[in-house]
Design an enzyme around this catalytic site. Structure first.
Site, PDB file in Angstrom:
ATOM      1  N   ASN A   1      -4.160   3.161   9.207  1.00 52.39           N
ATOM      2  CA  ASN A   1      -2.685   3.116   9.282  1.00 52.39           C
ATOM      3  C   ASN A   1      -2.109   4.417   9.843  1.00 52.39           C
ATOM      4  O   ASN A   1      -1.273   5.068   9.239  1.00 52.39           O
ATOM      5  CB  ASN A   1      -2.072   2.781   7.920  1.00 52.39           C
ATOM      6  CG  ASN A   1      -2.356   3.831   6.866  1.00 52.39           C
ATOM      7  OD1 ASN A   1      -3.343   4.560   6.966  1.00 52.39           O
ATOM      8  ND2 ASN A   1      -1.504   3.919   5.873  1.00 52.39           N
TER       9      ASN A   1
ATOM     10  N   ASP B   1      -5.316  -2.082   5.744  1.00 51.45           N
ATOM     11  CA  ASP B   1      -4.905  -1.381   4.521  1.00 51.45           C
ATOM     12  C   ASP B   1      -3.414  -1.088   4.507  1.00 51.45           C
ATOM     13  O   ASP B   1      -2.849  -0.574   5.460  1.00 51.45           O
ATOM     14  CB  ASP B   1      -5.667  -0.066   4.375  1.00 51.45           C
ATOM     15  CG  ASP B   1      -5.367   0.599   3.036  1.00 51.45           C
ATOM     16  OD1 ASP B   1      -5.418  -0.103   2.020  1.00 51.45           O
ATOM     17  OD2 ASP B   1      -5.060   1.796   3.013  1.00 51.45           O
TER      18      ASP B   1
ATOM     19  N   HIS C   1      -9.065   0.016  -3.875  1.00 56.31           N
ATOM     20  CA  HIS C   1      -8.283   0.525  -5.028  1.00 56.31           C
ATOM     21  C   HIS C   1      -7.875  -0.542  -6.049  1.00 56.31           C
ATOM     22  O   HIS C   1      -6.692  -0.765  -6.290  1.00 56.31           O
ATOM     23  CB  HIS C   1      -7.063   1.299  -4.563  1.00 56.31           C
ATOM     24  CG  HIS C   1      -6.287   0.681  -3.430  1.00 56.31           C
ATOM     25  ND1 HIS C   1      -5.917  -0.631  -3.416  1.00 56.31           N
ATOM     26  CD2 HIS C   1      -5.829   1.227  -2.277  1.00 56.31           C
ATOM     27  CE1 HIS C   1      -5.252  -0.868  -2.296  1.00 56.31           C
ATOM     28  NE2 HIS C   1      -5.188   0.227  -1.591  1.00 56.31           N
TER      29      HIS C   1
ATOM     30  N   ASN D   1       0.519   2.969  -4.245  1.00 51.58           N
ATOM     31  CA  ASN D   1       0.369   1.525  -4.165  1.00 51.58           C
ATOM     32  C   ASN D   1      -1.101   1.180  -3.959  1.00 51.58           C
ATOM     33  O   ASN D   1      -1.668   1.589  -2.969  1.00 51.58           O
ATOM     34  CB  ASN D   1       1.208   0.993  -2.995  1.00 51.58           C
ATOM     35  CG  ASN D   1       1.232  -0.524  -2.959  1.00 51.58           C
ATOM     36  OD1 ASN D   1       0.700  -1.177  -3.851  1.00 51.58           O
ATOM     37  ND2 ASN D   1       1.820  -1.077  -1.933  1.00 51.58           N
TER      38      ASN D   1
ATOM     39  N   ASP E   1      -8.374   7.171  -2.270  1.00 54.26           N
ATOM     40  CA  ASP E   1      -7.128   6.761  -1.608  1.00 54.26           C
ATOM     41  C   ASP E   1      -6.266   7.993  -1.333  1.00 54.26           C
ATOM     42  O   ASP E   1      -5.047   7.971  -1.486  1.00 54.26           O
ATOM     43  CB  ASP E   1      -6.368   5.727  -2.449  1.00 54.26           C
ATOM     44  CG  ASP E   1      -5.267   5.032  -1.645  1.00 54.26           C
ATOM     45  OD1 ASP E   1      -5.143   5.282  -0.420  1.00 54.26           O
ATOM     46  OD2 ASP E   1      -4.505   4.251  -2.249  1.00 54.26           O
TER      47      ASP E   1
END
Lengths: 432, 340
Positions: free
Chosen positions: A98, A155, A238, A284, A311
């Protein structure tokens, strides 16, 4: 490249079944020799690192980081992110796509791995599953794989359409890649900024229900079941809810190729840690209930969890100094993962150190098919972390090698202090 | 390893801090910032200030500077805070999101720092985001008065509602204890989910002994609301709740916060509208409160709003007295040193 001999340490290599006093010689970026204390034969001229009282282990592998390049260098660069990785004992990181633009091409995938990026750890790009991560057109996985991508994912923008997810799973299976899903039904999390529950009600924040995660995990498991013959591999990123872990546990019993990871903040913190709108507790998936947190610990202890992944999601300070609902999701994690894991999983909850190291190296390497990593046998990459498993220390975000300081663990006591991190034979971090 | 045993072991990561930073002692961010004694003090000061000679009152905060920072429209709260500050002699200035650099993208932090640099000694904040008051206080270290933050809290509204209730049910008592409202049932009806007024009231009134009944349909009143604090129950049947109530607090449906929620308004009115008929039959002695703005013919009929049991305008008047006390506290408690 000079050779490095690490002497007088205690080697823990879970994949090789080693847990003993060993000296180790690194040469030409590989492990050249392993011998009993004082017994190395080929160490002449090697730089010697005295690891008395220290643990030697395979360099840690984080399969879920955001390095923000290309495009968001003000948050983090590949150089700064991997410097933080090295400081945390990580020698390999898998970088999420991302970025700006989204990494959906062989060109960007190669760019991220180029020596010009100045990485202190090996960067394994994870490419976007669909064009622009828009969840519509499936990318050319074979081309991405040959450019170095180790998995595919959208993701942060979960693939909601069944037909697209089915196509992604089957194309990835043909290419021998794993599909990583950020499991969130974004149709029911609109405008939400934390876990749905009594705490979100009290704080007047819209909440994300646990079902937003578990329903997508269950949907994906159904698709993998349909593609059983193709041996599709789904990895749940996650994992944060008890229901999602339970679904993965059941799917594994049914013989499906489903793996999952848990982040340290999800096995340590709960929604209560949002406190008074602490944006450093906003990520998140969000921090969940105490029951969910306990389910993460149980999943780690009973083996259904395959990896601890951070993450690591750096943001600029000004981006987090805003109203809670407007703050971006994510916290940093590379420098605190080992220290938190040893302090809590090992010291408090009595998990053997070898199993923790396995979750941070051998298992993630196997999961993404990273050959000759996550273990220290002769011929494998000289990716090594040397640390003092008993040393207590306090994490100070201001000292971070990352450009970002957005961590909820500032001031926390950690255990397990990194002395040296060596990436492919190169000393990339020396701790105090 | 015995996994179950390991997991059953008490898990104790470091506790959540009660507060992320020491508040300014004059701040009022949440109704939970006040002890019962602190509530009494505000009620006492409200009455004392209201009774004071206006010319004397004018000296209390003479020429002190107070900024009103409003990110949402407001009639009652803004005007009463402004009148309260002015009647203590303070200079006030109003900054609203529609006629300031906020429109150009200036952050809340920068807006707060700018107001401080302009000499503001306290900021009264109305904001559409829950928790905004904490951010402003952390950024400026000034006393911040929360005049409503998103769906979270509206502490001065709870205080003025309390003053209204005490006037009618406890002869205008200003000293309160955990037993003052024992035996009093307050029903809060309507859009609880989106209401900061409901949250502040449900946290305050039970601490003074009252029972709080929350009433409304599932869409506007999720079950998780019961976990907000002690002394709260949920009753979906409005008429059953009315029968038990000494105080009925009606809330507006916040159309601006419904966010795609589909609600059958006709059905809502049938079940939850406070009508003269319901009031006469089920709660003929109860006091009717509403924080406003009221939507006549929606949650409440015009007859009830204007009727003998209505305290709606009294609430508005009480707002000025309460806010005088809270503004005074903001600027004068600074000199008394930090709160524990």
């Amino acid at each position: 490249m000079t050779a490095i001999a690490i002497r007088n340490g205690h080697l823990i290599d879970p994949a090789a079944g080693v847990d003993a006093a060993k000296d180790i010689l690194l040469k030409d970026g590989r492990v050249a020799e392993i011998a009993g204390p004082g017994k190395l034969k080929m160490a002449n001229g090697a730089e010697v690192l005295d690891a008395t009282g220290l643990t030697i282990a395979p360099g840690l592998i984080d399969i879920h980081v955001h390095l923000r390049e290309p495009g968001q260098g003000y948050k983090e660069t590949i150089a700064s992110g991997t410097a933080a990785a090295a400081a945390g004992g990580f020698t390999s990181v898998a970088a999420m796509p991302n970025t700006t633009p989204v990494n959906d091409s062989p060109e960007i995938t190669r760019w991220m791995q180029a020596p010009e990026r100045g990485a202190s750890a090996r960067v394994f790009p994870i490419a976007a599953a669909t064009r622009g991560s828009r969840g519509e057109a499936v990318n050319d996985f074979a081309a991405l794989k040959s450019a170095g991508a180790v998995a595919v994912t959208d993701d942060g923008r979960p693939i909601l359409k069944d037909s697209v997810m089915r196509e992604v799973l089957s194309a990835a299976a043909r290419t021998g890649l794993c599909v990583i899903q950020h499991a969130e039904d974004t149709r029911i999390t609109q405008g939400a900024s934390m876990n749905l529950g009594p705490v979100s009600f009290k704080l007047g924040l819209r909440g994300m229900p646990a079902e937003a995660e578990s329903q997508i995990v269950e949907r994906d498991i159904r698709l993998v079941t349909e593609l059983r013959d193709a041996r599709a591999h789904l990895h749940v990123a996650h994992t944060s809810t008890a229901a999602a872990v339970a679904a993965v546990r059941q799917a594994r019993r049914n013989g499906l190729r489903i793996t999952c990871e848990v982040a340290p903040h999800h096995f340590l913190l709960t929604e209560e840690h949002v406190g008074f709108y602490n944006t450093h507790a906003k990520m998140n998936p969000p921090l969940r209930s105490a029951a969910d947190r306990d389910a993460m610990i149980e999943g780690i202890l009973d083996g259904v969890v395959d990896a601890i992944a951070t993450d690591h999601a750096p943001h600029a300070a000004h981006e987090k100094e805003v109203e809670f609902e407007q703050a971006p999701n994510g916290i940093t994690g590379l420098e605190t993962a080992l220290g938190l894991s040893i302090q809590w999983l090992h010291k408090e909850w009595k998990m053997p150190l070898g199993r923790i190291l396995s979750l941070l190296s051998a298992q993630p390497a196997a999961l993404l098919g990273l050959k000759n990593r996550g273990t220290l046998t002769i011929g494998s990459y000289a990716d090594v972390v040397v640390f003092d498993p008993r040393a207590e220390w306090t994490y100070r975000a201001t000292d971070s090698k990352s450009k970002a300081k957005n961590t909820p663990f500032n001031g926390w006591t950690m255990r397990g202090k990194i002395r040296w991190t060596i990436s492919e034979g190169r000393l990339v971090y020396t701790g105090a | 390893m015995n996994v179950a045993a390991a997991v059953r072991r008490p898990l104790h990561p470091p506790p959540v801090p009660a507060s992320p930073f020491p508040y300014h002692p004059g701040s009022l961010l949440s109704i939970m910032d006040l002890t019962v004694e602190g509530v009494s003090h505000i009620l006492e000061r409200a009455t004392a200030l209201e009774d004071m000679d206006p010319l004397k009152r004018d000296d209390i905060l003479a020429k002190r500077r107070i900024a009103l920072l409003f990110y949402e429209s407001s009639t009652r709260t803004r005007t009463s805070f402004e009148l309260a500050a002015k009647s203590l002699g303070a200079d006030t200035t109003l900054v609203s999101n529609l006629s300031s650099s906020i429109e150009k993208g200036e952050s809340l932090k920068d807006t707060g720092l700018t107001l401080r640099a302009l000499g503001a000694e306290a900021i009264i904040l109305r904001h559409n985001s829950s928790g905004a008051a904490w951010l402003l206080e952390e950024s400026t270290h000034l006393p911040v008065l929360n005049a409503g933050d998103g769906m979270h809290e509206h502490p001065t509204q709870a205080l003025l509602d309390l003053r209204t209730i005490l006037t009618h049910l406890r002869d205008g008592a200003t000293h309160v204890t955990p037993e003052t409202l024992a035996g009093v049932t307050v029903t809060i009806t309507g859009d609880i989910l989106h209401s900061r007024v409901a949250r502040s009231n449900m946290l305050l009134l039970p601490r003074l002994g009252a029972k709080v009944i929350l009433c409304g349909p599932k869409e506007l009143l999720p079950e998780i609301a019961i976990g907000a604090g002690p002394g709260i129950e949920i009753e979906r049947d409005f008429e059953a709740a009315l029968r038990r109530s000494e105080v009925i607090m009606m809330l507006r449906i916040q159309a601006e916060r419904l966010a795609g929620l589909q609600l059958d308004l006709q059905e809502y009115k049938t079940s939850y509208q406070l009508t003269g008929q319901r009031l006469a039959a089920l709660a003929p002695q109860a006091k009717v409160l509403h924080p406003g703005p009221i939507i006549r013919g929606m949650e409440i009929t015009a007859g009830v709003a204007d009727g003998a049991q209505s305290c709606i305008l009294e609430q508005v008047t009480n707002g000025v007295a309460i806010r005088m006390a809270v503004v005074e506290r903001a600027l004068l408690s600074a000199q008394q040193g930090a709160r524990a």
